[in-house]
Design a protein around this motif. Structure first.
Motif, short mmCIF file in Angstrom:
data_model
loop_
_atom_site.label_atom_id
_atom_site.label_comp_id
_atom_site.label_asym_id
_atom_site.label_seq_id
_atom_site.Cartn_x
_atom_site.Cartn_y
_atom_site.Cartn_z
N ALA A 1 0.83 -1.21 0.00
CA ALA A 1 0.00 0.00 0.00
C ALA A 1 0.87 1.26 0.00
CB ALA A 1 -0.93 -0.01 1.20
N LEU A 2 1.95 1.25 0.78
CA LEU A 2 2.86 2.39 0.81
C LEU A 2 3.52 2.59 -0.55
CD1 LEU A 2 4.39 4.61 2.35
CD2 LEU A 2 6.08 2.84 2.99
N ARG A 3 3.94 1.48 -1.16
CA ARG A 3 4.58 1.60 -2.49
C ARG A 3 3.62 2.23 -3.50
NH1 ARG A 3 6.13 3.25 -6.10
NH2 ARG A 3 7.29 2.41 -7.89
N LEU A 4 2.37 1.84 -3.48
CA LEU A 4 1.38 2.39 -4.40
C LEU A 4 1.15 3.88 -4.14
CD1 LEU A 4 -1.16 -0.56 -4.39
CD2 LEU A 4 0.31 0.11 -6.30
N GLN A 5 1.23 4.28 -2.88
CA GLN A 5 1.05 5.69 -2.53
C GLN A 5 2.09 6.55 -3.23
OE1 GLN A 5 0.70 6.47 1.70
NE2 GLN A 5 1.40 8.59 1.46
N TYR A 6 3.33 6.06 -3.33
CA TYR A 6 4.38 6.83 -4.00
C TYR A 6 4.09 7.05 -5.48
CZ TYR A 6 7.58 6.79 -0.01
OH TYR A 6 8.16 7.01 1.22
N ASP A 7 3.30 6.16 -6.09
CA ASP A 7 2.92 6.33 -7.50
C ASP A 7 1.52 6.90 -7.66
OD1 ASP A 7 5.31 5.52 -8.50
OD2 ASP A 7 4.64 3.60 -9.31
N ASP A 8 0.99 7.44 -6.56
CA ASP A 8 -0.33 8.09 -6.57
C ASP A 8 -1.43 7.14 -7.03
OD1 ASP A 8 0.69 10.60 -5.73
OD2 ASP A 8 1.33 11.04 -7.77
N VAL A 9 -1.32 5.88 -6.62
CA VAL A 9 -2.35 4.89 -6.92
C VAL A 9 -3.25 4.77 -5.69
CG1 VAL A 9 -2.84 2.49 -7.48
CG2 VAL A 9 -0.83 3.61 -8.46
N PRO A 10 -4.54 5.10 -5.80
CA PRO A 10 -5.42 5.00 -4.64
C PRO A 10 -5.64 3.55 -4.22
CG PRO A 10 -6.67 5.57 -6.61
CD PRO A 10 -5.23 5.63 -6.99
N VAL A 11 -5.65 3.31 -2.90
CA VAL A 11 -5.85 1.98 -2.34
C VAL A 11 -7.10 2.02 -1.46
CG1 VAL A 11 -4.90 0.17 -0.85
CG2 VAL A 11 -3.39 1.45 -2.39
N GLY A 12 -8.06 1.14 -1.74
CA GLY A 12 -9.30 1.14 -0.99
C GLY A 12 -9.13 0.70 0.45
N ALA A 13 -8.36 -0.38 0.67
CA ALA A 13 -8.18 -0.91 2.03
C ALA A 13 -7.00 -1.85 2.04
CB ALA A 13 -9.45 -1.64 2.48
N THR A 14 -6.52 -2.13 3.25
CA THR A 14 -5.46 -3.12 3.45
C THR A 14 -5.92 -4.11 4.51
OG1 THR A 14 -3.67 -1.62 2.83
CG2 THR A 14 -3.08 -3.52 4.20
N GLU A 15 -5.82 -5.40 4.18
CA GLU A 15 -6.16 -6.48 5.11
C GLU A 15 -5.10 -7.56 4.94
OE1 GLU A 15 -6.80 -8.86 7.55
OE2 GLU A 15 -8.58 -7.55 7.64
N VAL A 16 -4.24 -7.72 5.95
CA VAL A 16 -3.11 -8.62 5.78
C VAL A 16 -3.52 -10.09 5.76
CG1 VAL A 16 -1.44 -7.00 6.74
CG2 VAL A 16 -2.60 -8.62 8.26
N ASP A 17 -4.65 -10.43 6.35
CA ASP A 17 -5.11 -11.82 6.33
C ASP A 17 -5.68 -12.15 4.96
OD1 ASP A 17 -6.00 -14.26 8.19
OD2 ASP A 17 -7.63 -13.81 6.79
N LEU A 18 -5.11 -13.13 4.31
CA LEU A 18 -5.48 -13.44 2.92
C LEU A 18 -6.92 -13.88 2.80
CD1 LEU A 18 -2.27 -15.34 1.73
CD2 LEU A 18 -3.06 -13.13 0.89
N ARG A 19 -7.39 -14.72 3.70
CA ARG A 19 -8.76 -15.23 3.58
C ARG A 19 -9.79 -14.11 3.76
NH1 ARG A 19 -11.04 -20.15 3.28
NH2 ARG A 19 -9.05 -21.20 3.72
N ARG A 20 -9.57 -13.27 4.77
CA ARG A 20 -10.50 -12.16 4.96
C ARG A 20 -10.45 -11.19 3.79
NH1 ARG A 20 -8.99 -12.52 10.64
NH2 ARG A 20 -7.41 -10.89 10.35
N ALA A 21 -9.24 -10.97 3.27
CA ALA A 21 -9.12 -10.07 2.12
C ALA A 21 -9.84 -10.63 0.91
CB ALA A 21 -7.63 -9.85 1.80
N LEU A 22 -9.69 -11.93 0.65
CA LEU A 22 -10.36 -12.54 -0.49
C LEU A 22 -11.87 -12.47 -0.33
CD1 LEU A 22 -10.12 -14.09 -3.17
CD2 LEU A 22 -10.08 -16.21 -1.83
N ASP A 23 -12.36 -12.77 0.87
CA ASP A 23 -13.81 -12.69 1.12
C ASP A 23 -14.33 -11.29 0.82
OD1 ASP A 23 -13.84 -15.33 1.91
OD2 ASP A 23 -13.81 -14.89 4.07
N THR A 24 -13.62 -10.30 1.31
CA THR A 24 -14.04 -8.91 1.10
C THR A 24 -13.99 -8.53 -0.37
OG1 THR A 24 -13.26 -8.28 3.30
CG2 THR A 24 -13.55 -6.51 1.70
N PHE A 25 -12.92 -8.91 -1.03
CA PHE A 25 -12.73 -8.57 -2.45
C PHE A 25 -13.83 -9.18 -3.31
CE2 PHE A 25 -10.24 -9.36 -6.50
CZ PHE A 25 -10.21 -8.03 -6.90
N LEU A 26 -14.14 -10.44 -3.08
CA LEU A 26 -15.17 -11.11 -3.87
C LEU A 26 -16.56 -10.52 -3.59
CD1 LEU A 26 -14.08 -14.86 -3.66
CD2 LEU A 26 -13.58 -13.21 -5.46
N ALA A 27 -16.82 -10.20 -2.34
CA ALA A 27 -18.14 -9.67 -1.98
C ALA A 27 -18.34 -8.25 -2.49
CB ALA A 27 -18.33 -9.71 -0.46
#
Length: 447
Positions: free
Chosen positions: A377-403
Motif C-alpha cells: 500500500a505504501l509503495r502504491l502511494q508513492y505512485d499516486d495509486v489509490p488503495v481502498g483498504a489493506t487487510e493482511v489476512d489473505l482469507r479475509r481479504a479474499l472474502d471482502t474482495f469477492l463480496a
C-alpha cells in the motif's frame, strides 16, 4: 537395479501415506526425499533408458509456462514425454514426479524427459544426470537474498549449459543468456529464439540489460532454425524461422494466455521443439498444441467466479511485474495485490520500488493483502495509486474482495506463496483443476 526398484516402492508408499494424511497430491518433494535416501543414485538410474534425450528448462521467468508448452508440442508430434508438472522445480520434486509414473525395474518408460528446474538446482540435477539439451530463457533480479546478484544467476546457467552434451536453445535478446554461447564446448549445437523486428523495441521490458556491458552485447543473425516472435495483434502470434522465413513458420495461432511474455514462452517452446525434432517437426502440430495449452495455475489463470472472470497473475520480480502490468494493468478491472515475504517469495521486497504502478492510477487498487500488504500500500502511494483498504489476512481479504466486487471482472496480482494460498481458497469454492502442490510445499516458483 534392485536398490532402485526398492527406492521406487518406498517413494510410492511415502506418496500414498502423505496423500492419506494431508490430502491433495501427496507432496511434490517428500516422496523424492524417501526414494533418494534409499538409493542416492535413483535419479540417474530411473532416467538411464530415456532414448530421445533429457531436456532441462531454466531461467528466471517463464519456466513453468514454457515447459508446459514444450511438452504439449512434443506430445502433439506423438512423443511420450515425462515432465515434472507440479511446478516443483527442485531435484526431489523431479524424483517425486517420477514416482507417479509406471517404472519398469526402477526405469522410466518414455521417449524423452522435459524438466523445469530452478537455476541452482539445475546444477544438482546435472551432476546426477547429464542433460542432453537445455533451454535457457532469461536472467533477471529475483530473490536477491537467495540467488544473489544477476551475475551469479547468469553463472549458474552458464554452468548448466556446460553440462549439456548435445544442444542448447538460447534467448538471443537477453545479454546474459546470449553470452553463454561463447562458453560452450565444440560440438554443442546452438539454436536461438527471440523477438522479431515488430517488437524489438520491447526487449528492455523483458530482461536485465546491464549498462556496464552493453558494448559487447549483440543479438546474433537469425539462422534458418532460429525462431523469431511476431505478434500479429493482442491475441495472435506467428513464429518465423530465419530472418526471412526460410526455415518455415508457425501460426497465426492464438494462445489461451494473454501477453507478450506468454508469446515469448511460446516462441521458446516451439523453437526448442523444432531443435529437438528436426525434420520431423510439423508446424500444424505445433499450432494445434499451442492453441490448447491452458495457463499453469496462478500464472494468468482465468477463474469463473459466479459468472464473472477472476485472473490470478503471479508476480515475483521487477521484470515479471512490469510485463504483467503491461499486459493486464491498463484494463478497468477490480484489482487486489497480495504480497508475502516467505522463503519462496524472497524476504526482501524492496524490488517493488523498481516497478512502475502508474497504469493502476485510474481504477486504483481495491485491496492490498499478505504479510507485506501495508508495504504494498505504501509503495502504491508513492505512485499516486489509490488503495481502498489493506487487510493482511489473505482469507479475509479474499472474502471482502469477492463480496465487494461481485458481478465485476476481477484480477489479483500475487507473490508465489500468496498465490498458492489464494488458489487453494478459490478451489474450496469453485471447480478448479488440482494444483498438484502440497500445503507445505515451498520450493517451486515461476511465471
Amino acid at each position: 537395479m534392485l536398490r532402485t526398484t526398492i527406492a521406487a516402492l518406498a517413494g510410492k508408499a511415502a506418496r500414498r501415506a502423505a496423500r492419506m494424511r494431508g490430502g491433495g497430491s501427496g507432496g511434490s518433494a517428500f516422496p523424492g526425499l524417501v526414494a533418494e535416501k534409499v538409493d542416492p543414485g535413483f535419479l540417474a538410474h530411473a532416467l538411464a533408458d530415456v532414448p530421445d534425450g533429457i531436456v532441462v528448462v531454466s531461467g528466471t521467468n517463464g519456466k513453468t509456462t514454457t515447459t508446459k508448452m514444450l511438452v504439449a508440442v512434443l506430445r502433439a508430434h506423438g512423443k511420450e514425454v515425462f515432465t515434472n508438472p507440479t511446478g516443483s522445480n527442485f531435484t526431489r520434486g523431479v524424483i517425486s514426479s517420477l514416482l507417479s509414473e509406471p517404472l519398469r525395474r526402477g526405469r522410466l518408460r518414455a521417449d524423452m524427459a522435459v524438466l523445469e528446474l530452478d537455476e541452482a538446482h539445475a546444477l544438482h540435477f546435472g551432476r546426477a544426470v547429464a542433460p542432453t539439451h537445455a533451454l535457457l530463457l532469461n536472467v533477471a533480479r529475483d530473490q536477491l537474498d537467495r540467488f544473489a546478484e544477476i551475475d551469479h544467476t547468469a553463472g549458474l546457467l552458464t554452468q548448466l549449459a556446460g553440462m549439456t552434451s548435445d544442444g542448447v536453445v538460447l534467448n538471443r535478446d537477453d545479454p546474459y543468456v546470449n553470452r553463454i554461447a561463447a562458453t560452450l564446448a565444440p560440438g554443442v549445437d546452438v539454436t536461438w529464439f527471440g523477438l522479431g523486428a515488430s517488437v524489438a523495441d520491447r526487449i528492455s521490458e523483458l530482461s536485465e540489460h546491464d549498462a556496464r556491458e552493453q558494448e559487447d552485447f549483440t543479438a546474433p543473425p537469425a539462422g534458418a532454425r532460429d525462431g523469431l516472435l511476431d505478434p500479429l495483434d493482442e491475441e495472435r502470434l506467428q513464429i518465423t524461422f530465419g530472418a526471412e522465413g526460410e526455415g518455415g513458420r508457425v501460426g497465426p495461432v492464438s494462445l489461451r494466455q494473454r501477453g507478450l511474455a506468454a508469446m515469448i514462452n511460446a516462441a521458446a517452446a516451439t523453437t526448442t521443439a523444432k531443435h529437438l525434432l528436426g525434420a520431423d517437426f510439423r508446424p500444424e502440430a505445433a499450432e494445434q498444441a499451442l492453441r490448447a495449452v491452458a495457463p499453469p495455475f496462478g500464472r494468468g489463470e482465468v477463474i469463473d467466479v459466479d459468472g464473472t472472470t477472476l485472473e490470478l497473475v503471479l508476480v515475483k520480480n521487477p521484470a515479471g511485474f512490469t510485463v504483467a502490468l503491461g499486459t493486464y494493468g491498463s484494463t478497468p478491472t477490480a484489482t487486489m495485490i497480495a504480497i508475502n515475504d516467505d522463503y519462496a517469495d524472497g524476504r526482501d521486497v524492496s524490488w517493488l520500488y523498481d516497478v512502475s504502478f502508474e497504469s493502476l492510477r485510474d481504477k486504483g487498487v481495491a485491496l492490498t493483502t499478505g504479510v507485506r500488504g501495508w508495504d504494498m500500500a505504501l509503495r502504491l502511494q508513492y505512485d499516486d495509486v489509490p488503495v481502498g483498504a489493506t487487510e493482511v489476512d489473505l482469507r479475509r481479504a479474499l472474502d471482502t474482495f469477492l463480496a465487494d466486487h461481485a458481478g465485476e471482472p476481477k484480477r489479483i496480482f500475487t507473490s508465489y506463496t500468496a498465490m498458492l494460498a489464494l488458489r487453494r481458497m478459490l478451489g474450496e469454492r469453485y471447480d478448479l483443476p488440482e494444483m498438484g502442490v502440497d500445503r507445505d510445499e515451498n520450493d517451486g516458483q515461476d511465471t
